[in-house]
Design a protein around this motif. Structure first.
Motif, PDB file in Angstrom:
ATOM      1  N   VAL A  34       0.830  -1.180  -0.122  1.00 11.94           N
ATOM      2  CA  VAL A  34       0.172  -0.074  -0.036  1.00 11.94           C
ATOM      3  C   VAL A  34       0.930   1.136   0.005  1.00 11.94           C
ATOM      4  CG1 VAL A  34      -1.649   1.422   1.237  1.00 11.94           C
ATOM      5  CG2 VAL A  34      -1.794  -1.309   1.193  1.00 11.94           C
ATOM      6  N   LYS A  35       0.724   2.249  -0.914  1.00 14.01           N
ATOM      7  CA  LYS A  35       1.507   3.347  -1.169  1.00 14.01           C
ATOM      8  C   LYS A  35       0.644   4.569  -0.859  1.00 14.01           C
ATOM      9  CE  LYS A  35       2.309   2.380  -5.394  1.00 14.01           C
ATOM     10  NZ  LYS A  35       1.590   1.251  -5.437  1.00 14.01           N
ATOM     11  N   VAL A  45      -7.172  -3.397  -0.525  1.00  7.59           N
ATOM     12  CA  VAL A  45      -6.975  -3.782   0.718  1.00  7.59           C
ATOM     13  C   VAL A  45      -8.304  -3.429   1.548  1.00  7.59           C
ATOM     14  CG1 VAL A  45      -5.647  -3.707   3.002  1.00  7.59           C
ATOM     15  CG2 VAL A  45      -4.509  -3.850   0.638  1.00  7.59           C
ATOM     16  N   LEU A  46      -8.592  -4.485   2.134  1.00 11.98           N
ATOM     17  CA  LEU A  46      -9.758  -3.948   3.266  1.00 11.98           C
ATOM     18  C   LEU A  46      -9.543  -4.302   4.611  1.00 11.98           C
ATOM     19  CD1 LEU A  46     -13.562  -4.310   2.472  1.00 11.98           C
ATOM     20  CD2 LEU A  46     -12.674  -5.552   4.479  1.00 11.98           C
ATOM     21  N   ILE A  47     -10.168  -3.552   5.557  1.00  9.45           N
ATOM     22  CA  ILE A  47      -9.799  -3.846   7.026  1.00  9.45           C
ATOM     23  C   ILE A  47     -10.992  -4.163   7.766  1.00  9.45           C
ATOM     24  CG2 ILE A  47      -8.809  -3.175   9.170  1.00  9.45           C
ATOM     25  CD1 ILE A  47      -6.839  -1.467   7.850  1.00  9.45           C
ATOM     26  N   LEU A  85     -10.840  -6.388  -7.370  1.00  9.41           N
ATOM     27  CA  LEU A  85      -9.602  -5.731  -7.238  1.00  9.41           C
ATOM     28  C   LEU A  85      -8.985  -5.816  -5.655  1.00  9.41           C
ATOM     29  CD1 LEU A  85     -10.094  -2.171  -8.616  1.00  9.41           C
ATOM     30  CD2 LEU A  85      -8.898  -4.112  -9.834  1.00  9.41           C
ATOM     31  N   ILE A  86      -9.654  -6.566  -4.797  1.00 11.60           N
ATOM     32  CA  ILE A  86      -9.328  -6.805  -3.496  1.00 11.60           C
ATOM     33  C   ILE A  86      -8.325  -7.917  -3.359  1.00 11.60           C
ATOM     34  CG2 ILE A  86     -10.079  -7.473  -1.136  1.00 11.60           C
ATOM     35  CD1 ILE A  86     -10.713  -4.724  -1.262  1.00 11.60           C
ATOM     36  N   GLU A  87      -7.188  -7.582  -2.925  1.00 13.72           N
ATOM     37  CA  GLU A  87      -6.047  -8.593  -2.762  1.00 13.72           C
ATOM     38  C   GLU A  87      -5.751  -9.116  -1.344  1.00 13.72           C
ATOM     39  OE1 GLU A  87      -2.779  -6.612  -4.456  1.00 13.72           O
ATOM     40  OE2 GLU A  87      -3.601  -6.385  -6.566  1.00 13.72           O
ATOM     41  N   LYS A  88      -6.008  -8.187  -0.314  1.00 14.46           N
ATOM     42  CA  LYS A  88      -5.622  -8.593   0.855  1.00 14.46           C
ATOM     43  C   LYS A  88      -6.773  -7.992   1.802  1.00 14.46           C
ATOM     44  CE  LYS A  88      -1.184  -9.750   0.317  1.00 14.46           C
ATOM     45  NZ  LYS A  88      -0.780 -11.066   0.521  1.00 14.46           N
TER      46      LYS A  88
END
Length: 677
Positions: free
Chosen positions: A150-151, A203-205, A232-235
Motif C-alpha cells: 500500500v502506497k 486492501v480492506l480492514i 480488485l481486493i487482494e488482501k
C-alpha cells in the motif's frame, strides 16, 4: 446581551422557561471549573469571529494553522482558489502528517496519558488505551499495510464496528499516506461492494464479528459476500473481536494480531502535502448513487481541532465522549481527528444508549468522569421516552458541555437534555454541519453565547453565511427573515470534491447560488440574529403561500403527551400547492385503545393548529409503529415523501436504512388510506 425573545416559528413548551439560557457557571470558570477559551460574553465571540472573516482573515488562519498543527515544512500561502471552479486550497506549500499530529506529538510529550476510553458493548469489557499503546499499534498496522504494497494515495476500505482499533486503522492509513474509505459496519454486502469498487481498493480492514446491544453481527460474512464481486481486493486484514471461528480465504485473509506482531512498533510518517486527500466518505444521495466526499489533510485537521476545542470548550484534562459511529463524518471528526489532534482523551462507544439498561450513557459518565457528551436528538428522544428514573440517581457533576448533532433538536428534547442530563448546569451546544463541511458551521460557544432551545445560534469562526431568497438568490438582510442558508467564503475543512465527479460537486454545492456554497438547508434569522435551521430545502413545505418547516410542525406534534417521535413531509396538493403529511409514533405506555384513531388524529391536528396556526394543520396523520431511519438514527423523510407522492417504486438509495422492511408496511398503510392501488 439584550433580552432575547422567542422565535415565533418554534414553540417552547417548557413550563416557566426563559427564552434564552446564558452560559452556566460550569463553563464560566466558576466553582473550580476551567475558564472558557472564549468568554465571558457574546462580545468575546464577536470580536474573534470578526478577525476570522475580516480583511486580515488569512493572517488569522495562518496563525491558527501554525499554533494548532505540527508541520514538517511551512506554508507560504494561506488560501487560494474559490467556489467558482471548486479549486479551493489551504496552506498549499505546507507538509505534515495527520497521524503525527494525532498521536506522535502527544506520545512524545505524555505517553501514559489516556488517548481512548473504549466503552465496549459489555461494560465489563471496557478499558482505557494510552497514547503509548495507540502509537505502537498504529505503527504496527501501518507497517502491515506497507508490507502489502500500500502506497501513498492508495485507497484502503475500513469496515469495522466501534472498536478502538477502528481509530488505529484510520491513523495507520494516514501515517503512510493512504486514503481511508470507512464504510459503516451496518451496511449490507451490496452497499459495501459498491463503495469498495468505486474507490478501487486493493486492501480492506474488517473484523470477525461485531457486537452491539448484546447482539453479535456477522461482519466477516458480510465482507465475504461483498468481496465475491470486488475483483480488485487482494488482501483483507481481520481483527479478532469476538474470537469466533469465521471462514478465512487463504492468501487473501490475514489476522490483524498475527500480522502486526511480526513487525516493528515504529513506522516513519509520510510527509503529506496539505491538500493531499486524507479520506473518502460516502454519503447517500437522493439520486440513488452515493457520493464519495473527499477531504484534504491540513484544512480538515485544523477544522476538527478548532471546533472541538472551542465548541466543547475542551481543556487538557478533559474526557470527551462523542457517541456517534466512526463510519459517519461525526465519528471521523469528533471521535478521531478532532480530539486526538488536540491531545485530549476521546471515547469509542460500542453499544447503544439502552443496553444493558437505559442508564448506559449515565453509567459511562459516572465511571469515566466524562466532561462532555455529544449525541443525536434521536438518542435524546429515546432516553426521554424511557423516563427520568434511568438518569436521576447518577452523579453527573463532571459534565460541563452537552452537544447535539444530526438534525435540529426540538425544544422538548432540548429541555429534557438540559434538565435531566445537564441539571441546568451544563451548556447545550446544538451543532449544525454536514459531511461536506467537515466540521461545525453554526453552533453556540459554551462560555460566550446564550442559547435558545432549537437554535444553532451563530456561525463558527471563519464561517460567514447569508440567508438568501430561494427564488432569486438575493441576500435577505436583518432579522425576522427566512430563506436558504449559504456560505460566502470557503473554510479550511470544506470537502474538496466528490470522488471522480467534480462536476457533480460543483452542480450540487456551487452552482445553485453563484458565489456561494449552498448547504441545501432552509434557515431563519430572528430579530436577535440567531440562526434557526429549518431542515433540507425539500423539507420546507409551502402551503397556500405559507412557508413551513417540517421541524416546526414536528415540534408542535411532539408537545402532545403521548407522542414519542414524529416525521413530517410536504406532498403535492391540488388546492394548496403542498399539504402537510405527518407520521406519528406514540409512546409505548400511551393507551391508544382508550380513544379511537380518528379522535386521536383530530386531537393531534388541533395541537398543530393551536401551536402554529390553522394553515399548518396536517392534511393526513398516520399513526405508525416505526419510522424509516438511517443506521445513525436520522429520519429518512425523503422515503416518506416518495410514498406520500405515490412514488414508492422509485425510492432511490436505501443502503443506509436501519430497517428496510418497514417500507412495505408504511407504503401499504398510506396507499390504503389514500385509496391507491
Amino acid at each position: 446581551m439584550p433580552e432575547l425573545k422567542r422565535h415565533a416559528g418554534v414553540q417552547d413548551s417548557h413550563e416557566g422557561s426563559k427564552s434564552s439560557y446564558p452560559p452556566p457557571a460550569r463553563v464560566q470558570g466558576k466553582d473550580g471549573h476551567p475558564k472558557p477559551h472564549i468568554g465571558p460574553d457574546f462580545a468575546a465571540y464577536k470580536a474573534e469571529w470578526e478577525k476570522s472573516v475580516g480583511p486580515d482573515a488569512d493572517k488569522w488562519w495562518g496563525q491558527k494553522a501554525r499554533e494548532c498543527l505540527d508541520w514538517f515544512s511551512d506554508f507560504k500561502t494561506v488560501f487560494a482558489g474559490g467556489f467558482e471552479a471548486g479549486d479551493i486550497q489551504w496552506f498549499p506549500e505546507g507538509t505534515l502528517n495527520a497521524a503525527y499530529n494525532c498521536v506522535d506529538r502527544h506520545y512524545y510529550k505524555n505517553p501514559d496519558k489516556v488517548a481512548i476510553i473504549y466503552e465496549a458493548d459489555e461494560p465489563s469489557d471496557s478499558r482505557e488505551i494510552t497514547y503509548r499503546e495507540l502509537f505502537h499499534e498504529v505503527c504496527r498496522v501501518a507497517n502491515v499495510l506497507r508490507s502489502w504494497g500500500v502506497k501513498r494515495g492508495d485507497a484502503v476500505s475500513v469496515y469495522l464496528p466501534m472498536t478502538w482499533q477502528a481509530v488505529v486503522a484510520f491513523l495507520a492509513c494516514a501515517r503512510i499516506g493512504a486514503v481511508h474509505s470507512a464504510v459503516f459496519a451496518g451496511f449490507s454486502a451490496e452497499s459495501l461492494r459498491d463503495r469498495v469498487n468505486d474507490c478501487e481498493c486493493k486492501v480492506l480492514i474488517t473484523t470477525d464479528e461485531g457486537r452491539r446491544g448484546g447482539k453479535t453481527i456477522a461482519t466477516k460474512a458480510i465482507v465475504d459476500a461483498a468481496l465475491a464481486q470486488c475483483p480488485l481486493i487482494e488482501k483483507v486484514l481481520v481483527l479478532r473481536r469476538t474470537g469466533s471461528k469465521v471462514p478465512m480465504t487463504e492468501g487473501r485473509d490475514f489476522w490483524w494480531d498475527e500480522e502486526a506482531e511480526k513487525l516493528s512498533s515504529y513506522s516513519v510518517c509520510e510527509h503529506m502535502n496539505s491538500e493531499d486527500p486524507l479520506f473518502i466518505l460516502y454519503t447517500s444521495g437522493s439520486t440513488g448513487k452515493p457520493k464519495g466526499v473527499v477531504h484534504s489533510t491540513a484544512g480538515y485537521l485544523l477544522g476538527g481541532y478548532l471546533t472541538v476545542k472551542y465548541v466543547f470548550d475542551l481543556h487538557p484534562d478533559d474526557r470527551f465522549a462523542c457517541m456517534a459511529d466512526v463510519g459517519w463524518i461525526t465519528g471521523h471528526t469528533y471521535i478521531v481527528y478532532g480530539p486526538l489532534c488536540l491531545g485530549v482523551t476521546t471515547t469509542v462507544f460500542e453499544s447503544t444508549p439502552v443496553y444493558p439498561t437505559a442508564s448506559r450513557y449515565w453509567d459511562a459518565v459516572d465511571k469515566w468522569k466524562l466532561t462532555q457528551l455529544y449525541t443525536a436528538p434521536t438518542a435524546i428522544r429515546l432516553l426521554r421516552r424511557m423516563g427520568e428514573d434511568a438518569v436521576k440517581n447518577h452523579d453527573l457533576s463532571s459534565l460541563r458541555v452537552l452537544g447535539t448533532v444530526g438534525e435540529p433538536i426540538n425544544p422538548e428534547a432540548w429541555h429534557w437534555y438540559n434538565d435531566h442530563a445537564g441539571r441546568g448546569q451544563c451548556a447545550i451546544v446544538d451543532t449544525y454541519w454536514m459531511t461536506e463541511t467537515g466540521s461545525h458551521m453554526v453552533t453556540p460557544l459554551p462560555g460566550a453565547i446564550a442559547t435558545k432551545p432549537g437554535s444553532a445560534t451563530f456561525p463558527f469562526f471563519g464561517v460567514d453565511v447569508d440567508i438568501l431568497d430561494p427564488t432569486n438568490g438575493k441576500v435577505l438582510e436583518g432579522g425576522d427573515v427566512e430563506g436558504v442558508l449559504a456560505a460566502k467564503r470557503p473554510w479550511p475543512a470544506i470537502a474538496r470534491t466528490i470522488y471522480r465527479d467534480h462536476k457533480r460537486y460543483l452542480e450540487t454545492y456551487m452552482k445553485p447560488y453563484p458565489g456561494y456554497f449552498f448547504f441545501g438547508d432552509g434557515a431563519a434569522r430572528d430579530e436577535d440574529g440567531y440562526l434557526w435551521i429549518k431542515g433540507r430545502v425539500d423539507d420546507v413545505i409551502n402551503v397556500s403561500g405559507h412557508r413551513l418547516s417540517t421541524a416546526e410542525v414536528e415540534s408542535a406534534l411532539i408537545l402532545h403527551k403521548g407522542v414519542s417521535e414524529t416525521a413530517v413531509v410536504g406532498c403535492p396538493d391540488e388546492l394548496t400547492g403542498q399539504a402537510v403529511y405527518a407520521f406519528v409514533q406514540m409512546k409505548p405506555e400511551f393507551d391508544i385503545k382508550a380513544t379511537s384513531v380518528d379522535a386521536l388524529t383530530k386531537e393531534l391536528a388541533i395541537q398543530v393548529r393551536k401551536v402554529i396556526g390553522p394553515f399548518a394543520a396536517p392534511k393526513r396523520i398516520f399513526l405508525v409503529s416505526d419510522l424509516p431511519k438511517t443506521r445513525s438514527g436520522k429520519i429518512m423523510r425523503r422515503i416518506l415523501r416518495k410514498i406520500c407522492s405515490k412514488e414508492a417504486d422509485s425510492l432511490g438509495d436505501l443502503s443506509s436504512m436501519e430497517k428496510p422492511e418497514i417500507v412495505d408496511s408504511l407504503t401499504d398503510q398510506v396507499y390504503k388510506a389514500m385509496g391507491w392501488k
